[in-house]
Enzyme design. Sequence first.
Site, PDB file in Angstrom:
ATOM      1  N   GLU A  94     -86.159  34.224  71.688  1.00 22.40           N
ATOM      2  CA  GLU A  94     -85.306  33.038  71.915  1.00 22.40           C
ATOM      3  C   GLU A  94     -84.768  32.939  73.565  1.00 22.40           C
ATOM      4  OE1 GLU A  94     -83.478  30.666  68.637  1.00 22.40           O
ATOM      5  OE2 GLU A  94     -82.959  32.829  68.352  1.00 22.40           O
ATOM      6  N   HIS A  95     -85.567  33.443  74.466  1.00 23.37           N
ATOM      7  CA  HIS A  95     -85.421  33.423  75.757  1.00 23.37           C
ATOM      8  C   HIS A  95     -86.865  33.478  76.643  1.00 23.37           C
ATOM      9  CE1 HIS A  95     -85.465  37.944  74.830  1.00 23.37           C
ATOM     10  NE2 HIS A  95     -86.247  37.619  75.724  1.00 23.37           N
ATOM     11  N   ALA A  96     -86.430  33.225  77.940  1.00 26.82           N
ATOM     12  CA  ALA A  96     -87.508  33.185  78.693  1.00 26.82           C
ATOM     13  C   ALA A  96     -87.179  34.208  80.017  1.00 26.82           C
ATOM     14  CB  ALA A  96     -87.771  31.782  79.403  1.00 26.82           C
ATOM     15  N   HIS A 135     -90.147  32.108  74.656  1.00 28.79           N
ATOM     16  CA  HIS A 135     -90.574  32.807  73.330  1.00 28.79           C
ATOM     17  C   HIS A 135     -89.740  33.261  72.418  1.00 28.79           C
ATOM     18  CE1 HIS A 135     -89.920  35.833  76.389  1.00 28.79           C
ATOM     19  NE2 HIS A 135     -89.855  36.767  75.711  1.00 28.79           N
TER      20      HIS A 135
END
Length: 143
Positions: free
Chosen positions: A56-58, A104
Amino acid sequence: MNELNVRNCRLIELPKIGDEKRGYLSFMESLRSIPFEIKRVYYIYGVGDSSAMRGEHAHKENLEQIFFCINGSVTFLLDDGERKDEYELKDPNIGIYIGPKLWHTLVNFSKDAIVLVVASDYYTEELYIRDYDKFIEYVHRGE
Ligand code: TYD
């Protein structure tokens, strides 16, 4: 091998040597099958709750990673700010390359999942974008 329909993302296939009887051997090498110099390796395991979500980050520029699920399975939800795709990682010799600016999320971990990650740089929180709205802003500003 199917291609993924998002930017900065592709599947990487490692050699798989062996057979059912003796088992298999796969290997990865910096600047060969892994298209960058590996500076860091980490792994995720023991995910006890099948509803758990990780990632839950990029990442910003200059961080490349490849994820392998070397045991069990996990599903990647991918989002480049314009298009989305998903991929179930379950073959130990298939990796998913995650470049910069790609949101993602990892879901559907099997209880026995072990996710091994090779990264092009050391860990620093400065390379992360953890807020989805900021990610969308970052992608569209192109900074
Ligand atoms: P995080 O990136 O949030 O994990 P995930 O995306 O799988 O949910 O990292 C979890 C914690 O581990 C966070 O406190 C940062 C730390 N960490 C390191 O110290 N070094 C590393 O190489 C990584 C990937 C994380």
